[in-house]
Design an enzyme around this catalytic site. Structure first.
Site, PDB file in Angstrom:
ATOM      1  N   SER A 148      18.686 -39.840  51.510  1.00  0.00           N
ATOM      2  CA  SER A 148      20.053 -40.023  50.993  1.00  0.00           C
ATOM      3  C   SER A 148      20.063 -40.122  49.479  1.00  0.00           C
ATOM      4  O   SER A 148      20.958 -39.581  48.814  1.00  0.00           O
ATOM      5  CB  SER A 148      20.686 -41.290  51.591  1.00  0.00           C
ATOM      6  OG  SER A 148      21.133 -41.043  52.902  1.00  0.00           O
ATOM      7  N   HIS A 204      25.298 -44.350  58.263  1.00  0.00           N
ATOM      8  CA  HIS A 204      25.285 -43.644  56.972  1.00  0.00           C
ATOM      9  C   HIS A 204      25.821 -44.540  55.867  1.00  0.00           C
ATOM     10  O   HIS A 204      26.754 -45.306  56.091  1.00  0.00           O
ATOM     11  CB  HIS A 204      26.126 -42.359  57.050  1.00  0.00           C
ATOM     12  CG  HIS A 204      25.436 -41.269  57.804  1.00  0.00           C
ATOM     13  ND1 HIS A 204      25.341 -41.262  59.177  1.00  0.00           N
ATOM     14  CD2 HIS A 204      24.781 -40.156  57.379  1.00  0.00           C
ATOM     15  CE1 HIS A 204      24.677 -40.188  59.571  1.00  0.00           C
ATOM     16  NE2 HIS A 204      24.320 -39.495  58.503  1.00  0.00           N
ATOM     17  N   MET A 257      29.425 -36.631  54.182  1.00  0.00           N
ATOM     18  CA  MET A 257      29.557 -35.237  53.752  1.00  0.00           C
ATOM     19  C   MET A 257      28.174 -34.758  53.329  1.00  0.00           C
ATOM     20  O   MET A 257      27.417 -35.500  52.695  1.00  0.00           O
ATOM     21  CB  MET A 257      30.528 -35.155  52.578  1.00  0.00           C
ATOM     22  CG  MET A 257      30.855 -33.731  52.143  1.00  0.00           C
ATOM     23  SD  MET A 257      32.179 -33.778  50.869  1.00  0.00           S
ATOM     24  CE  MET A 257      32.293 -32.029  50.471  1.00  0.00           C
ATOM     25  N   GLN A 276      22.353 -37.589  47.273  1.00  0.00           N
ATOM     26  CA  GLN A 276      23.453 -38.054  46.426  1.00  0.00           C
ATOM     27  C   GLN A 276      23.195 -37.695  44.963  1.00  0.00           C
ATOM     28  O   GLN A 276      24.112 -37.302  44.229  1.00  0.00           O
ATOM     29  CB  GLN A 276      23.696 -39.561  46.618  1.00  0.00           C
ATOM     30  CG  GLN A 276      24.106 -39.902  48.073  1.00  0.00           C
ATOM     31  CD  GLN A 276      24.937 -41.186  48.194  1.00  0.00           C
ATOM     32  OE1 GLN A 276      25.395 -41.734  47.192  1.00  0.00           O
ATOM     33  NE2 GLN A 276      25.154 -41.633  49.419  1.00  0.00           N
TER      34      GLN A 276
END
Lengths: 290, 290, 290, 290
Positions: D87, D70, D124, D91
């Site tokens: 991702s 990650h 997270m 984000q």
């Protein structure tokens, strides 16, 4: 005494009906007379609704006469043994047949104040109540305005009649008692939680049944249903400590919540009482659900 | 036995301190030894925190040795009378000294399964628990992973030590028990509501005190404070029926909520327990407040 | 318009007092007249209590005249522009000045039915309400008995007078708004939780302040106090997701509870509103506390 | 992009399955490879359970490699545009693509501290979160022990995978959203209460539907079911003011509770979300029910 079935009530001759139910409203046979031809009744609830309908449809004079037909609580008639059998039993169940001299004086004062203020005697459905609750009701209701208090007195007459009817007629088998335990800390039903249901009668406690919640947090069947469902005071005892221990949830020693009693009254055995438990290790709530 | 004051604990010679508190952690005097010079302690809470700090700071080998110093629950050592006095009393208080043959077999099975899986005996703070809760804990914790279970076992050791400390030292007088009753149907404090506090010990109930809520719905003073505040199981009994009667609020017969018990445990007599009641005629809740 | 201070109210000449407050009760100067000499008032609450005391002490004829001095909601007088300024503003704030033809017809029907049944116009404190709530109130109250409805109508007059008084007089600085967040899953106060307070006005939202709960789960000072405390609709927004994240508590994605709004009304800016949050990751509750 | 049906997933060639789902776990095709033959899946829930089962059954080395695959949150790879598309979107949705220099510095510090402490990057599930929640999570989890944090990081990986799966596969039509409104002051269901359901997306609000509770206090059908049931943030708005007005229940002006929003997240569109309202004029609660 064996209770009458609703079928038997439907089939009674009119004069038998009036003879049987003429005392449901104190010294006021006319209530039974006016509903005799409204039979059959599908439930005690309906029978009671009809009777109260007759009371509400009556002239205010008749309503006042009905109120005035009631004896004082712990009053002269009680002392003289002149109450109806029903009233005698009700007053005794609340301990009003064994007052101290001081208590007797307080009741006399309140009876006098009340009847001077409202023009009818203080009426309260006292079966199962205790002196503290009766005196609190007395004091609270003395402050009402007359219109509200007349309605309130009729409301108490309604409750007395309801309890007398339940003593005479077997309710329809439509009632049930259920529960549901939700774990509000984990956001899921609390399964595998042992529950016991108790029936309370004064200081006595009788175990009605023991259950374990299923995966949905419910009992597999109602805890009470049909004939087993009777008016009275009940207590769930939830073994929350066992549930938290099985879930390996750390708790204090002793746990804040372990064996959790929930005490509640069932007044209408023909209705559905859903009395759930919302539980976390540090809080719980309950309510009458549906 | 008279409990030691915190002052007396502060003044003990180091060897007396270790002799007195060496058994708080089963067969593990080193815990007391490592905190002896950290005295004085302002509270039992601080004393216990220090001792647990020493346990947490220890090597895993020492922690495992501490766990392995504990006897099986209802195990061979118990049968042979080889337990420490503290363990004997704790196991007896949970009824583990009077198991049926079948129960004994179940405990033996579980002890074996547990110690084979984790490499240390099953430890649980059993004082005040009953067999059902202990067995549920046993079954639940067998499913944990080893890391979690090691922490959990140390958590139980912490609770056992806490209860043993409370048996030896008089807590600081900082704790108290308070309540507050709010009428969520009327949006105001429930004043004039009688409350009784009971202390429960197994089947026995002892009345601690009787109170009436003031205009803010609170008691004028804590129900328990200082020396009277002891760990254990308590029950508030709120006379909600009296409150509703005085407010002339109509209820069913019997009322859904009349005499409402709230049972809860106090584990730390040095802390503030605020255990309020949010009440309507058809619902209530409680929680550990602050 | 600058509001009057309570001191200024105390010092007014009697005729000025009556001129200023004669319209607080619609076309009924006599209410102001009867309380003018009861000054000084310690609070708007006391001033209002006195005025309502005069209304309650009045003869039923006067009370009826007071009720009948009110215009119909969305009625002829409103159409004809014959309302008092106060009534015009109140009806407009509830959207009653922009009804569709169909809505107007419904109001006319209800006004007629109501005044035929009770002998006085339908009165409702509509400031801030919307059509749906007003219609629901209309429909609900049509079913009341006359005695109850007369009391209810006087209750609405009381609320209208209260809001008019708040428009004229600066309240005493005794009011405050507080909160308290308790974590019912962990049994402790929820500290470090960000909270924002918003004031709502129709669709508009104004941020009043941003706070963070302290270790006891409370704000260090009231969120509103003194002059900042005004009647209206407010909303707490609790950043529960932030709190749970900081406590490393696992939640779902998205969390069941993240940003939790609690909307509530403040009617009395001189009173203490305690509006707490009892929170677990899967449940919450609130109530008007004290 | 059209989502795949569960049937289509069942019928894919193994290499297509791996190509499609190889990125559900960041740079870790092996998870998809190990479950390809476990098809068909009855639900996305089952598919996800199987994938997480493969992760949990993997060696710790593989688990660590998965964690280390990650990217940092708001880290170098993000700046350099080297993230996977998934991702990047995640984000950005949390605002991590538009940090101030100061925020960027804080993230860099925390990333460094975290990876030095645990040996893997901070992970997270940030979709839908905001900076405050992410920072709080960062700070909170830095204090965990390594074992707990490894499990927690895998838990976040599980949530990221879950949200990615929901982006690719149409869930089974087993989910639904229901409610139930109980009047805890009156002890009965709150019928005739208007409710609107909104779907929230950042600052945007979309009305999903408007309903009215029936006599049992429930909606006649689920508010969401089948395809309409999607993960996200929702808000019930209960028109409690209308309900109390229709019941002719007096309230303050403005009422303490009028239009009550209840905001909650749905993470699993295949599940039943029961989100009820327990309501009195001065209190309410909700919880995830079943």
């Amino acid at each position: 005494m064996e209770k009458l079935t609703l079928d038997a009530v439907a089939d009674m001759a009119e004069e038998d009906f009036v003879a049987t139910f003429g005392g449901v409203f104190e010294h006021s046979r006319w209530v039974a007379e006016r509903v005799a031809r409204a039979r059959p009744f599908a439930s005690v609830t309906e029978m009671h609704d009809m009777m109260m309908g007759a009371v509400e449809a009556a002239e205010e004079d008749e309503q006042l006469a009905l109120l005035r037909a009631h004896p004082d609580l712990a009053g002269r008639a009680a002392l003289a043994g002149e109450l109806t059998a029903a009233s005698t039993g009700e007053q005794a169940s609340a301990g009003l047949d064994s007052l101290t001299a001081e208590e007797m004086e307080r009741f006399t004062e309140l009876n006098t104040a009340y009847s001077m203020r409202f023009g009818f005697p203080f009426i309260m459905a006292v079966r199962g109540a205790d002196k503290a609750r009766i005196l609190a009701g007395f004091e609270g209701r003395l402050g009402n305005d007359r219109h509200d208090e007349l309605l309130r007195a009729l409301g108490e007459v309604s409750k007395i009649a309801w309890m007398r009817l339940l003593g005479l007629v077997q309710p329809a088998a439509t009632g049930k008692l259920t529960t549901h335990v939700l774990d509000t800390a984990a956001g899921c039903p609390a399964g595998g939680l042992p529950v016991t249901l108790w029936r309370l009668d004064g200081e006595a406690r009788e175990r009605v049944g023991s259950f374990v919640t299923n995966d949905d947090g419910r009992l597999d069947a109602p805890a009470l249903a049909g004939e087993a469902m009777t008016a009275g005071t009940y207590e769930w005892v939830f073994e929350c400590g066992v549930y938290f221990a099985r879930a390996s949830r750390p708790t204090a020693a002793p746990p804040f919540l372990d064996r959790v009693p929930l005490r509640f009254g069932i007044s209408n055995p023909e209705a559905h009482y859903h009395v759930p438990l919302l539980l976390s290790p540090w809080s719980f709530s309950t309510y009458r659900g549906s």
